[in-house]
Structure formats: structure tokens, C-alpha cells
Design a protein around this motif. Sequence first.
Motif, mmCIF file in Angstrom:
data_model
loop_
_atom_site.group_PDB
_atom_site.id
_atom_site.type_symbol
_atom_site.label_atom_id
_atom_site.label_comp_id
_atom_site.label_asym_id
_atom_site.label_seq_id
_atom_site.Cartn_x
_atom_site.Cartn_y
_atom_site.Cartn_z
ATOM 1 N N GLU A 139 0.844 -1.185 0.000
ATOM 2 C CA GLU A 139 0.000 0.000 0.000
ATOM 3 C C GLU A 139 0.881 1.237 0.000
ATOM 4 O O GLU A 139 2.078 1.172 0.277
ATOM 5 C CB GLU A 139 -0.925 -0.002 1.223
ATOM 6 C CG GLU A 139 -1.908 -1.167 1.251
ATOM 7 C CD GLU A 139 -2.824 -1.117 2.460
ATOM 8 O OE1 GLU A 139 -2.635 -0.227 3.319
ATOM 9 O OE2 GLU A 139 -3.724 -1.963 2.552
ATOM 10 N N GLY A 140 0.254 2.363 -0.305
ATOM 11 C CA GLY A 140 0.997 3.616 -0.322
ATOM 12 C C GLY A 140 1.646 3.872 -1.667
ATOM 13 O O GLY A 140 1.496 3.111 -2.620
ATOM 14 N N PHE A 141 2.408 4.953 -1.731
ATOM 15 C CA PHE A 141 3.024 5.347 -2.992
ATOM 16 C C PHE A 141 4.156 4.421 -3.403
ATOM 17 O O PHE A 141 4.396 4.194 -4.582
ATOM 18 C CB PHE A 141 3.539 6.782 -2.891
ATOM 19 C CG PHE A 141 2.457 7.806 -2.972
ATOM 20 C CD1 PHE A 141 1.816 8.082 -4.164
ATOM 21 C CD2 PHE A 141 2.059 8.504 -1.838
ATOM 22 C CE1 PHE A 141 0.814 9.023 -4.244
ATOM 23 C CE2 PHE A 141 1.061 9.453 -1.901
ATOM 24 C CZ PHE A 141 0.433 9.711 -3.095
ATOM 25 N N MET A 142 4.893 3.876 -2.439
ATOM 26 C CA MET A 142 6.015 2.995 -2.747
ATOM 27 C C MET A 142 5.637 1.561 -2.379
ATOM 28 O O MET A 142 5.129 1.302 -1.285
ATOM 29 C CB MET A 142 7.273 3.430 -1.993
ATOM 30 C CG MET A 142 7.677 4.878 -2.264
ATOM 31 S SD MET A 142 7.904 5.260 -4.023
ATOM 32 C CE MET A 142 9.394 4.321 -4.375
ATOM 33 N N ARG A 143 5.881 0.641 -3.315
ATOM 34 C CA ARG A 143 5.448 -0.739 -3.145
ATOM 35 C C ARG A 143 6.634 -1.699 -3.166
ATOM 36 O O ARG A 143 7.706 -1.384 -3.694
ATOM 37 C CB ARG A 143 4.473 -1.131 -4.258
ATOM 38 C CG ARG A 143 3.266 -0.196 -4.387
ATOM 39 C CD ARG A 143 2.266 -0.399 -3.273
ATOM 40 N NE ARG A 143 1.180 0.566 -3.319
ATOM 41 C CZ ARG A 143 0.057 0.420 -4.037
ATOM 42 N NH1 ARG A 143 -0.105 -0.647 -4.806
ATOM 43 N NH2 ARG A 143 -0.888 1.344 -3.986
ATOM 44 N N GLN A 144 6.394 -2.901 -2.632
ATOM 45 C CA GLN A 144 7.385 -3.968 -2.642
ATOM 46 C C GLN A 144 7.361 -4.669 -4.000
ATOM 47 O O GLN A 144 6.310 -5.035 -4.509
ATOM 48 C CB GLN A 144 7.088 -4.988 -1.536
ATOM 49 C CG GLN A 144 7.992 -6.201 -1.529
ATOM 50 C CD GLN A 144 9.424 -5.857 -1.162
ATOM 51 O OE1 GLN A 144 9.666 -5.015 -0.316
ATOM 52 N NE2 GLN A 144 10.376 -6.516 -1.829
ATOM 53 N N VAL A 145 8.531 -4.869 -4.601
ATOM 54 C CA VAL A 145 8.622 -5.580 -5.883
ATOM 55 C C VAL A 145 8.539 -7.080 -5.632
ATOM 56 O O VAL A 145 9.346 -7.654 -4.911
ATOM 57 C CB VAL A 145 9.937 -5.248 -6.620
ATOM 58 C CG1 VAL A 145 10.054 -6.085 -7.895
ATOM 59 C CG2 VAL A 145 9.987 -3.764 -6.953
ATOM 60 N N ASP A 146 7.532 -7.729 -6.260
ATOM 61 C CA ASP A 146 7.368 -9.178 -6.127
ATOM 62 C C ASP A 146 8.052 -9.927 -7.263
ATOM 63 O O ASP A 146 8.546 -11.041 -7.071
ATOM 64 C CB ASP A 146 5.876 -9.541 -6.110
ATOM 65 C CG ASP A 146 5.172 -8.959 -4.902
ATOM 66 O OD1 ASP A 146 5.804 -8.870 -3.834
ATOM 67 O OD2 ASP A 146 3.988 -8.590 -5.033
ATOM 68 N N ASP A 147 8.053 -9.326 -8.451
ATOM 69 C CA ASP A 147 8.645 -10.039 -9.587
ATOM 70 C C ASP A 147 9.076 -9.042 -10.659
ATOM 71 O O ASP A 147 8.385 -8.049 -10.914
ATOM 72 C CB ASP A 147 7.640 -11.022 -10.180
ATOM 73 C CG ASP A 147 8.242 -11.872 -11.290
ATOM 74 O OD1 ASP A 147 9.322 -12.447 -11.081
ATOM 75 O OD2 ASP A 147 7.648 -11.919 -12.386
ATOM 76 N N LEU A 148 10.230 -9.308 -11.255
ATOM 77 C CA LEU A 148 10.715 -8.550 -12.409
ATOM 78 C C LEU A 148 10.908 -9.543 -13.555
ATOM 79 O O LEU A 148 11.809 -10.374 -13.515
ATOM 80 C CB LEU A 148 12.043 -7.853 -12.095
ATOM 81 C CG LEU A 148 12.021 -6.681 -11.116
ATOM 82 C CD1 LEU A 148 13.451 -6.229 -10.824
ATOM 83 C CD2 LEU A 148 11.205 -5.528 -11.691
ATOM 84 N N GLU A 149 10.038 -9.444 -14.559
ATOM 85 C CA GLU A 149 10.139 -10.332 -15.717
ATOM 86 C C GLU A 149 10.815 -9.578 -16.856
ATOM 87 O O GLU A 149 10.276 -8.579 -17.351
ATOM 88 C CB GLU A 149 8.755 -10.806 -16.160
ATOM 89 C CG GLU A 149 8.804 -11.698 -17.395
ATOM 90 C CD GLU A 149 7.427 -12.029 -17.934
ATOM 91 O OE1 GLU A 149 7.355 -12.630 -19.020
ATOM 92 O OE2 GLU A 149 6.419 -11.664 -17.281
ATOM 93 N N ILE A 150 11.958 -10.035 -17.291
ATOM 94 C CA ILE A 150 12.671 -9.352 -18.355
ATOM 95 C C ILE A 150 11.982 -9.640 -19.690
ATOM 96 O O ILE A 150 11.698 -10.777 -20.026
ATOM 97 C CB ILE A 150 14.156 -9.765 -18.387
ATOM 98 C CG1 ILE A 150 14.950 -8.839 -19.307
ATOM 99 C CG2 ILE A 150 14.328 -11.229 -18.780
ATOM 100 C CD1 ILE A 150 16.452 -8.909 -19.094
ATOM 101 N N ILE A 151 11.676 -8.571 -20.440
ATOM 102 C CA ILE A 151 10.985 -8.748 -21.715
ATOM 103 C C ILE A 151 11.801 -8.217 -22.897
ATOM 104 O O ILE A 151 11.438 -8.435 -24.050
ATOM 105 C CB ILE A 151 9.586 -8.081 -21.694
ATOM 106 C CG1 ILE A 151 9.676 -6.593 -21.359
ATOM 107 C CG2 ILE A 151 8.670 -8.786 -20.712
ATOM 108 C CD1 ILE A 151 8.323 -5.882 -21.401
ATOM 109 N N SER A 152 12.902 -7.534 -22.616
ATOM 110 C CA SER A 152 13.806 -7.082 -23.680
ATOM 111 C C SER A 152 15.120 -6.688 -23.028
ATOM 112 O O SER A 152 15.135 -6.195 -21.894
ATOM 113 C CB SER A 152 13.190 -5.903 -24.436
ATOM 114 O OG SER A 152 13.907 -5.617 -25.611
ATOM 115 N N PHE A 153 16.232 -6.905 -23.750
ATOM 116 C CA PHE A 153 17.516 -6.568 -23.123
ATOM 117 C C PHE A 153 18.584 -6.352 -24.187
ATOM 118 O O PHE A 153 18.458 -6.761 -25.345
ATOM 119 C CB PHE A 153 17.949 -7.668 -22.153
ATOM 120 C CG PHE A 153 18.243 -8.984 -22.816
ATOM 121 C CD1 PHE A 153 19.532 -9.321 -23.206
ATOM 122 C CD2 PHE A 153 17.214 -9.889 -23.055
ATOM 123 C CE1 PHE A 153 19.800 -10.530 -23.822
ATOM 124 C CE2 PHE A 153 17.482 -11.105 -23.665
ATOM 125 C CZ PHE A 153 18.777 -11.426 -24.055
ATOM 126 N N GLY A 154 19.669 -5.711 -23.774
ATOM 127 C CA GLY A 154 20.862 -5.539 -24.595
ATOM 128 C C GLY A 154 20.595 -4.852 -25.918
ATOM 129 O O GLY A 154 19.928 -3.808 -25.979
#
Length: 275
Positions: free
Chosen positions: A45-60
Motif C-alpha cells: 500500500e501507499g506510494f512505494m510498493r514492494q517488488v514481487d517479480d521482475l520479468e525481463i521482456i527485452s535486453f541488450g
Amino acid sequence: MIFPEDYKFVGIKDEERRGEPIYFSTEFLISRDGPRLYQVKSSGEGFMRQVDDLEIISFGSEIAFYPEKLDTRNRTLLIDLASEICKNGKVNTVVFQGPDEHITFVKDPDPSQILTIDVLDVSPPDPPWLAHVLQNLERCGVLGDLMLRFRLRIMDLRRFDCDCVYYPCRASGLGRSLDSDRVIHTHPRIVGCEVSREIFLTTNVDKEHEFINICPIQSRDPVFEPCGPFITRCCKSERRGLINRNGHTGMVVHWGEGPWKIAEAVRCLAGALRA
């Protein structure tokens, strides 16, 4: 195609620092380190949230940063630019920055998602009024979020010129007109709409004449046969609104409508087409 609806859904970092909280509206995160593009899942909750997952969809090398600042709300422009950059097959994502420093991106750009709208109008004036207003609305960004492209289908009234022609009014700048000249020819050519013809017959009852209907709604001229969705104008106010012609959805505005009403009409048409 992934193209965030608003820049507020896109975050950017100069370097990757995992474990830090993230702004609540962030759905995509760009790290210049790599570079990498992630789809984000967060909780809390609030303006800043906990990151649960980062799925990479493009790189380099799949990611390109456009070198100039652009209007990031002009979605048609960004799709066109990204498509050109991605056509070599190596890049699939282009990151854009606006003059307000906000960031957005287009991944796997798909120009087919841009709606093409036929603009049915007459000339002169040059440019035609409807085309002129739409170009200005595009230029100032009023329609940028709609992903539209306008295709002009213009009838040039000069093609009907002859010694006996009469146009609706002097505003055409083409010569004799019903509002300022007496009809003296024995068999005049009346170039106008139904209203023009009614005006002519009021003072020329039963006079033989040739009538060329240039109303974009009523005319059977091929130039006014829409190939898809369209917008046009008519001098009869009761015809304003959504219509269907030859199976295509269109919008009619009043002949003398100003930019604000035309912008509203375009938004209504786009909404109906994407409903």
C-alpha cells in the motif's frame, strides 16, 4: 505490441538496484544498465510498493534509445518511428523521452493498430477546412493518444468550371456564386448541395439547370466513397453525429464547426470504432 497507455506506468533507473521499493503505478521498469526492460509485479500500500517479480521482456541490443526528444503522447508518431528502427530485426524495443523528461517505449511496434480515417471534404479553400483543423489538432497534440492516421479524400471544385457554373457562395473564390450573382444563363450549372439547389429554385422556379451535388454525404462521386472509417461535414445540422455509409462508420460535423467540436467528434468516432 506493448505500448504503455501512459508514461506514469514506466519507470527508469540508471543502474539496476534490486530490493528497492518501486512507485505504485510502475508496470514497466527500464534499466539503462544492460540495458534491460522489465515487466513489474508489486504489492503493498501507499506510494512505494514492494517488488514481487521482475520479468525481463527485452535486453541488450534489442533495446534502442531514440536520440531526440519527442511528444511522447503522439502514439502514431512513436509507432511509426519504432517500426522503422525495428525493421532490421535486431531491435524490438525503442525507448522515447519527451521534452518534459518523461519516458515511454514501444516493444514489437505494430502499425496495423493505427486507425486510418478518411477525411471527405472539398477544395478550395486550400487546404480544405476539415483537413486544416485536423492537421493543427495533430500538431498541438490534442489527438495524440488516439493512434489515428488521416487520409485525405478531397473533391476539387475547379473540375466543374465552365462559362455557366454557379457555386454556393463567394467564399469559394471560384467565380459566380448564388449569394452574390444573378443567374443569367439559360441552362446554368449549379455546383453545391441540396441547400444550394433550394436557394437557386427559390428565385428561379422551374428553370432548367444542371445540378452537381457536392455534399460528401449525398454525392455519388468516387472521391467521396470511403474506404474505411471517415469524417466529413455537412451544412444540415440534423445530420451531425455517427453515420454508416457503404458499411463504414463515419462522423459528420457541421460545415462551419470549429476545432473544439471537431476534436470531440474525432474522439467520439475513435471510441465507437474501438468499442
